[in-house]
Design a protein around this motif. Structure first.
Motif, PDB file in Angstrom:
ATOM      1  N   ALA A   8       0.834  -1.200   0.000  1.00 27.09           N
ATOM      2  CA  ALA A   8       0.000   0.000   0.000  1.00 27.09           C
ATOM      3  C   ALA A   8       0.866   1.246   0.000  1.00 27.09           C
ATOM      4  CB  ALA A   8      -0.923  -0.013   1.213  1.00 27.09           C
ATOM      5  N   ARG A   9       2.000   1.167   0.678  1.00 30.88           N
ATOM      6  CA  ARG A   9       2.884   2.329   0.726  1.00 30.88           C
ATOM      7  C   ARG A   9       3.440   2.641  -0.664  1.00 30.88           C
ATOM      8  NH1 ARG A   9       7.913   4.253   1.003  1.00 30.88           N
ATOM      9  NH2 ARG A   9       8.367   5.866   2.530  1.00 30.88           N
ATOM     10  N   ALA A  10       3.878   1.597  -1.385  1.00 31.14           N
ATOM     11  CA  ALA A  10       4.418   1.814  -2.731  1.00 31.14           C
ATOM     12  C   ALA A  10       3.341   2.352  -3.666  1.00 31.14           C
ATOM     13  CB  ALA A  10       5.002   0.513  -3.272  1.00 31.14           C
ATOM     14  N   ALA A  11       2.111   1.849  -3.530  1.00 32.88           N
ATOM     15  CA  ALA A  11       1.022   2.349  -4.367  1.00 32.88           C
ATOM     16  C   ALA A  11       0.740   3.813  -4.058  1.00 32.88           C
ATOM     17  CB  ALA A  11      -0.228   1.496  -4.148  1.00 32.88           C
ATOM     18  N   ALA A  12       0.764   4.177  -2.766  1.00 32.19           N
ATOM     19  CA  ALA A  12       0.530   5.574  -2.391  1.00 32.19           C
ATOM     20  C   ALA A  12       1.640   6.474  -2.923  1.00 32.19           C
ATOM     21  CB  ALA A  12       0.443   5.693  -0.874  1.00 32.19           C
ATOM     22  N   GLU A  13       2.882   5.996  -2.866  1.00 32.47           N
ATOM     23  CA  GLU A  13       4.000   6.772  -3.404  1.00 32.47           C
ATOM     24  C   GLU A  13       3.835   6.978  -4.905  1.00 32.47           C
ATOM     25  OE1 GLU A  13       7.647   8.730  -3.958  1.00 32.47           O
ATOM     26  OE2 GLU A  13       6.461   8.374  -2.135  1.00 32.47           O
ATOM     27  N   MET A  14       3.395   5.942  -5.606  1.00 32.03           N
ATOM     28  CA  MET A  14       3.196   6.069  -7.051  1.00 32.03           C
ATOM     29  C   MET A  14       2.082   7.069  -7.353  1.00 32.03           C
ATOM     30  SD  MET A  14       2.511   3.057  -9.893  1.00 32.03           S
ATOM     31  CE  MET A  14       4.060   2.242  -9.502  1.00 32.03           C
ATOM     32  N   ARG A  15       0.981   7.012  -6.597  1.00 32.11           N
ATOM     33  CA  ARG A  15      -0.111   7.965  -6.821  1.00 32.11           C
ATOM     34  C   ARG A  15       0.355   9.395  -6.561  1.00 32.11           C
ATOM     35  NH1 ARG A  15      -3.158   3.845  -4.241  1.00 32.11           N
ATOM     36  NH2 ARG A  15      -3.050   4.927  -2.228  1.00 32.11           N
ATOM     37  N   SER A  16       1.177   9.558  -5.533  1.00 33.41           N
ATOM     38  CA  SER A  16       1.686  10.892  -5.222  1.00 33.41           C
ATOM     39  C   SER A  16       2.534  11.436  -6.368  1.00 33.41           C
ATOM     40  CB  SER A  16       2.498  10.843  -3.925  1.00 33.41           C
ATOM     41  OG  SER A  16       3.005  12.117  -3.595  1.00 33.41           O
ATOM     42  N   THR A  27      -2.513  -1.939  -5.012  1.00 37.10           N
ATOM     43  CA  THR A  27      -1.935  -3.264  -4.823  1.00 37.10           C
ATOM     44  C   THR A  27      -2.832  -4.287  -5.520  1.00 37.10           C
ATOM     45  OG1 THR A  27      -3.173  -3.713  -2.806  1.00 37.10           O
ATOM     46  CG2 THR A  27      -1.038  -2.595  -2.559  1.00 37.10           C
ATOM     47  N   PHE A  28      -2.314  -5.487  -5.725  1.00 41.19           N
ATOM     48  CA  PHE A  28      -3.136  -6.550  -6.303  1.00 41.19           C
ATOM     49  C   PHE A  28      -4.398  -6.762  -5.455  1.00 41.19           C
ATOM     50  CE2 PHE A  28       0.529  -8.011  -8.847  1.00 41.19           C
ATOM     51  CZ  PHE A  28      -0.124  -8.429 -10.001  1.00 41.19           C
ATOM     52  N   HIS A  29      -4.216  -6.811  -4.127  1.00 43.23           N
ATOM     53  CA  HIS A  29      -5.364  -7.077  -3.257  1.00 43.23           C
ATOM     54  C   HIS A  29      -6.384  -5.943  -3.309  1.00 43.23           C
ATOM     55  CE1 HIS A  29      -2.693 -10.140  -1.453  1.00 43.23           C
ATOM     56  NE2 HIS A  29      -3.830 -10.735  -1.155  1.00 43.23           N
ATOM     57  N   ALA A  30      -5.898  -4.700  -3.309  1.00 40.40           N
ATOM     58  CA  ALA A  30      -6.827  -3.570  -3.332  1.00 40.40           C
ATOM     59  C   ALA A  30      -7.601  -3.533  -4.643  1.00 40.40           C
ATOM     60  CB  ALA A  30      -6.064  -2.265  -3.121  1.00 40.40           C
ATOM     61  N   ALA A  31      -6.921  -3.792  -5.760  1.00 39.86           N
ATOM     62  CA  ALA A  31      -7.602  -3.789  -7.057  1.00 39.86           C
ATOM     63  C   ALA A  31      -8.627  -4.912  -7.132  1.00 39.86           C
ATOM     64  CB  ALA A  31      -6.572  -3.922  -8.177  1.00 39.86           C
ATOM     65  N   ALA A  32      -8.243  -6.104  -6.657  1.00 40.16           N
ATOM     66  CA  ALA A  32      -9.163  -7.237  -6.693  1.00 40.16           C
ATOM     67  C   ALA A  32     -10.356  -7.006  -5.768  1.00 40.16           C
ATOM     68  CB  ALA A  32      -8.423  -8.516  -6.302  1.00 40.16           C
ATOM     69  N   LEU A  33     -10.109  -6.457  -4.581  1.00 42.72           N
ATOM     70  CA  LEU A  33     -11.201  -6.219  -3.642  1.00 42.72           C
ATOM     71  C   LEU A  33     -12.193  -5.215  -4.215  1.00 42.72           C
ATOM     72  CD1 LEU A  33     -12.490  -6.673  -0.881  1.00 42.72           C
ATOM     73  CD2 LEU A  33     -10.992  -4.882   0.029  1.00 42.72           C
ATOM     74  N   ARG A  34     -11.706  -4.196  -4.874  1.00 42.29           N
ATOM     75  CA  ARG A  34     -12.587  -3.200  -5.484  1.00 42.29           C
ATOM     76  C   ARG A  34     -13.492  -3.866  -6.527  1.00 42.29           C
ATOM     77  NH1 ARG A  34     -12.198   2.464  -5.814  1.00 42.29           N
ATOM     78  NH2 ARG A  34     -13.115   3.403  -7.684  1.00 42.29           N
ATOM     79  N   GLN A  35     -12.913  -4.737  -7.341  1.00 50.86           N
ATOM     80  CA  GLN A  35     -13.709  -5.439  -8.360  1.00 50.86           C
ATOM     81  C   GLN A  35     -14.684  -6.420  -7.709  1.00 50.86           C
ATOM     82  OE1 GLN A  35     -11.037  -7.157 -11.272  1.00 50.86           O
ATOM     83  NE2 GLN A  35      -9.898  -5.245 -11.507  1.00 50.86           N
TER      84      GLN A  35
END
Length: 710
Positions: A74-82, A96-104
C-alpha cells in the motif's frame, strides 16, 4: 532523483521527458505493446514508469481511467499515486493486487454471486487457533503464526487442502506439525471461515479469479475498463497474482512489467521471479530495457553490491538454473567513503560501537532520519534500542506503532480538518505556516525540545507533518491548500504511507525493501544470522545473498557492516563473519565452495537406522533423529522436555522465527532423552548442526541443568 513539477509553458517532451536518461526515456516513450524493464537498485525505475504513464496520458495514448498500475505494498502504491499527481495525472489508478481485486469483487459480487460480500478477515490467528482446537491439536502463538504463513503460501500457490500434501513435500514441518496435520488444519480453517461467513485476503484474489474465469460478462466488463497495465516489482508475483493478471489482460499484450530478479527476497511467501525472467519467452515481440545507472549510491557502495552478487559460486544444477544473471550497476554519483567492516567482541559491544558511529554522523550533520540500522531478525533490535537510548539518540522501530495510529497525529489531523472551514473564509496563508500555527497548540515548536522520551517523540511526529506540508506545497504549487492537505493525510493514513520522522530507523532487512538512507548499518553479519541458520539449501542461501544485496543497496553514501565473535560478554568467541563477506572485506579471501557459497552443506553421519529400545527398523526421519521408533515409550523426564519447549518458544518469539527453526520436536526429544552434559555431547545429536550449536548450545545445557533440579 526527484520528480519535477510539469512546466505548462514547456513542450510535452520537455515537461515529461526532460531529465530522464537514455534508458529511462526509452521506457517512458515505449507506450504500446509488451515492455519488460529490468531495473537494478537505485536506477530510477519508479521515475521511469510514472513518467511513462504521464507521457502516455498527456499525449492521448492512454485514458487515465483505463490504465491500472499495480504494485505490492500500500505504501508503494501511495508513493506512485503521489508522483503521478505531481506529474498532473492524479486520476490514474495505482493499487496493490489485493486492493484492485477487492474493489472489483465488491462491485461484481452482487451480480456474480448474489447477496452481501462476506466480511474480510484482518488476522488469521483466531480462526487458525479454533481450527486446531477442533482437531485437538496443541498450539502456541509461534506455531499459529507458522501455520498462518503456510496456509497463505498454499493459497497464493493455488493449492487446496486436498492437493496441499502432494505439493508441499519440501516444506519442512510448519509450526512443528507434519504435513498431514497441516493439511487438516488448512481444511478446518476453511471450514471455520465458512461457518463465520468471512473471507481472508487470499480469498479476495481467489474469488476474483474464479469470477473472471466463470463469468464472461464480468470478464468482458473488466477488460473494457482497463486497457493498459503496469506491474511494479514483478519479480515478487505469486502464481495466484500472475493468474489474476492474465485474466485481466484476457489475451492482450498491453503490459509493462518492472523488476529485478536480484531483489527476489520473498520466495517463502510464494513469490517467484520466473515470470519476469520468462517474459520475453511469453511475449516474443516484447521490448526489454535494462536500467543499470545507479543514481542512489556512491561508487564504493555500488562496487560492494556488484561484487557480492558476482562472488556467488555454483550451488548445483537446480540452484544455478534458478539464479538469474545479475544486472551490473554503474554508479552515477561522485565517490564517497569506503564501506566499513567492524568485528566486535560480543553483541553488546557491537551495538555500542554502532551507536558511537551514529553519534559521529549526527555530529557531522547527517539527519537522524537518514540513518538506518538493519538486521536479519526482529529479535536483534533490542540491543540497538538500548544502545541508542543510552547514547541519547532518538529512533523509530519500523514495524512498531504505526505513524497514523499515534495519538498526537490523530489529534493533529482532527484539528487540521476542523480548521479547513475557517481557513476557507479567511485570507490565504502559505500551507506550511498554516499547519505550523494549527499544530502549535499540540506542542509543536520551530525548534526541537532538548529532552527525550515521550515529549520528543510527540514533537517528532508533529514535525513530520509540518515537513510534509512544506514538501507538498512545493511540489503541488500554491493552489494546494489545507483541505487538499487533509485529504492527502487521509489517503496516506489508509495506505500507511507515513512521512519521514526524525529518528534513526531500526528495521529488518525484509522491511527495508523499497527504502533508502544516507547511512546504513548492517549488523549481525555473522554465520547463522547471515545467512540465517535455517537456510540449509543452495537456493535458500542464494536468497540470503539477495537479501544482503538489498541491504547494501539501501545506502546512499555511508555503509557499515559489523559482526561479533561472541553472543554475550565473556562468552565463547566462536562466531565467524558471514561467508558472503569473504573476498569483500579487507584482508579476507574468497573461500571454497565447501564453506557454502551456495553449495549444499556437509551432512553429518547418518542417524541410527534401528530403534535403540526394540531394535526394529526406523521408518521416518523423526524416528531416526531420536533413535527410537514411535511404538516405544520416550525415556525423557516430562519436566525436562517441557522446559526445553518453553525455552524454544521464548527464543522463537524473540527472534521472530518459526519455533521449528530453532529445533524441531524430534530434536528436542533427542536432547531430552540424551541429556548431554557438554557441547561435544550435544553436537553428536542429529539436528544440532555447527551453527545451532554456536547459537543455542550453552543455553540448552543451562536449561538441562536447571530442569535437573526440579
Amino acid at each position: 532523483m526527484t520528480t519535477e513539477i510539469p512546466d505548462g509553458n514547456a513542450s510535452l517532451e520537455d515537461r515529461i521527458l526532460g531529465g530522464l536518461d537514455a534508458e529511462q526515456r526509452e521506457v517512458a516513450t515505449t507506450l504500446t505493446g509488451p515492455l519488460c524493464v529490468l531495473a537494478g537498485a537505485g536506477t530510477g525505475k519508479t521515475r521511469a514508469i510514472t513518467h511513462r504513464i504521464a507521457y502516455g496520458v498527456h499525449s492521448g495514448v492512454y485514458s487515465p481511467q483505463r490504465l491500472l498500475a499495480v504494485t505490492f505494498t500500500a505504501r508503494a502504491a501511495a508513493e506512485m499515486r503521489s508522483r503521478l499527481r505531481d506529474l498532473g495525472v492524479g486520476n490514474v489508478q495505482a493499487r496493490t493486487f489485493h486492493a484492485a481485486a477487492l474493489r472489483q469483487l465488491q462491485f461484481f459480487w452482487p451480480q456474480a454471486v448474489g447477496g452481501a460480500l462476506p466480511n474480510l478477515l484482518d488476522h488469521k490467528a483466531q480462526m487458525i487457533a479454533e481450527a486446531a482446537r477442533r482437531l485437538r491439536l496443541t498450539t502456541d502463538r509461534a506455531s499459529i503464526r507458522d501455520l498462518a504463513s503456510e496456509i497463505e503460501w498454499a493459497k497464493v500457490s493455488m493449492l487446496t487442502p486436498a492437493n496441499y500434501l502432494e505439493n508441499a513435500q519440501d516444506r519442512g514441518a510448519p509450526g512443528g506439525f507434519d504435513l498431514t496435520a497441516v493439511a487438516r488444519v488448512f481444511q478446518a480453517y476453511e471450514d471455520v471461515k465458512t461457518d463465520r461467513n468471512v473471507i481472508d485476503f487470499e480469498d479476495v484474489l481467489l474469488i476474483t479469479v474464479g469470477i473472471l474465469q466463470e463469468d464472461p460478462k464480468v470478464a468482458a466488463t473488466v477488460r473494457e475498463q482497463y486497457r493498459h497495465f503496469v506491474v511494479d516489482e514483478y519479480q515478487d508475483v505469486s502464481p495466484l497474482q500472475q493468474r489474476l493478471l492474465e485474466l485481466w489482460l484476457g489475451g492482450r499484450n498491453e503490459l509493462c512489467v518492472v523488476g529485478d530478479a536480484s531483489q527476489t527476497i520473498y520466495s517463502f511467501t510464494g513469490a517467484s521471479p520466473k515470470h519476469l525472467l520468462g517474459f520475453k519467452a511469453q511475449y516474443p515481440d516484447a521490448n526489454v530495457v535494462k536500467l543499470v545507472r545507479d543514481y542512489r549510491s556512491t561508487p564504493q557502495v555500488v562496487k560492494l553490491a556488484n561484487d557480492l552478487l558476482a562472488s556467488r559460486r555454483s550451488g548445483g544444477p537446480a540452484a544455478d538454473a534458478a539464479w538469474a544473471a545479475p544486472l551490473k550497476l554503474v554508479a552515477q554519483r561522485t565517490p564517497g567513503p569506503q564501506p566499513q567492516f567492524t568485528e566486535c567482541t560480543d553483541d553488546e559491544a557491537e551495538a555500542a560501537t554502532v551507536a558511537g558511529k551514529i553519534r559521529a554522523l549526527l555530529d557531522d550533520g547527517v539527519p537522524a532520519s537518514e540513518i538506518a540500522v538493519l538486521f536479519r531478525t526482529n529479535g536483534q533490535s533490542e540491543a540497538y534500542e538500548q544502545a541508542l537510548a543510552s547514547a541519547g539518540i532518538g529512533y523509530q522501530l519500523r514495524g512498531g506503532e504505526r505513524f497514523f495510529a499515534r495519538k498526537e497525529v490523530r489529534d493533529a489531523i482532527l484539528q487540521l480538518r476542523a480548521a479547513t472551514r475557517a481557513v476557507s473564509e479567511s485570507e490565504p496563508q502559505p500551507l506550511g505556516q498554516l499547519v505550523r500555527d494549527i499544530v502549535a497548540s499540540l506542542g509543536y515548536t520551530d525548534t526541537a525540545p532538548h529532552s527525550g522520551g515521550a515529549l520528543r517523540e510527540r514533537w517528532e511526529s508533529l514535525a513530520a507533518l509540518v515537513a510534509l506540508a512544506d514538501e507538498l506545497a512545493q511540489n503541488r504549487g500554491p493552489q494546494f491548500g489545507l483541505a487538499d492537505f487533509v485529504n492527502e493525510l487521509q489517503e496516506r493514513s489508509v495506505a500507511q504511507h507515513a512521512p519521514t520522522v526524525q529518528g534513526v530507523t531500526l528495521a529488518s532487512l525484509h522491511a527495508a525493501k523499497g527504502l533508502e538512507w544516507d547511512a546504513v548499518f548492517l549488523v549481525g553479519m555473522s554465520e547463522g544470522l547471515m545467512p540465517i541458520s535455517f537456510a540449509d539449501t543452495p537456493a535458500a542461501v542464494d536468497e540470503e545473498r539477495r537479501l544482503l544485496y538489498v541491504g547494501i543497496t539501501r545506502a546512499r553514501e555511508h555503509l557499515s557492516l559489523s559482526w561479533s565473535t561472541a553472543r554475550t560478554p565473556g562468552g565463547r568467541a566462536n562466531r565467524k563473519p558471514s561467508r558472503f563477506l569473504d573476498g569483500l572485506r579487507p584482508d579476507s579471501v574468497a573461500t571454497s565452495a565447501a564453506r557454502g557459497r551456495g553449495a549444499a552443506p556437509r551432512r553429518k553421519a547418518a542417524a541410527p537406522a534401528s530403534c535403540r529400545v526394540c531394535g526394529s527398523m526406523l521408518a521416518s526421519g523423526a524416528e531416526r533423529k531420536v533413535g527410537r521408533c514411535s511404538q516405544c515409550p520416550p525415556s525423557y523426564e516430562e519436566q525436562t522436555f517441557n522446559a526445553l519447549r518453553e525455552w524454544r518458544k521464548d527464543v522463537a518469539q524473540s527472534a521472530d522465527v518459526p519455533a521449528f527453526v530453532v529445533f524441531t520436536d524430534a530434536t528436542l526429544t533427542a536432547i531430552a532423552e540424551a541429556r548431554p552434559s557438554s557441547l561435544e555431547e550435544l553436537a553428536k545429536l542429529a539436528g544440532v548442526g555447527p551453527s545451532k550449536l554456536e547459537r543455542y548450545g550453552e543455553a540448552v545445557l543451562a536449561v538441562l541443568t536447571e530442569s535437573s533440579t526440579f
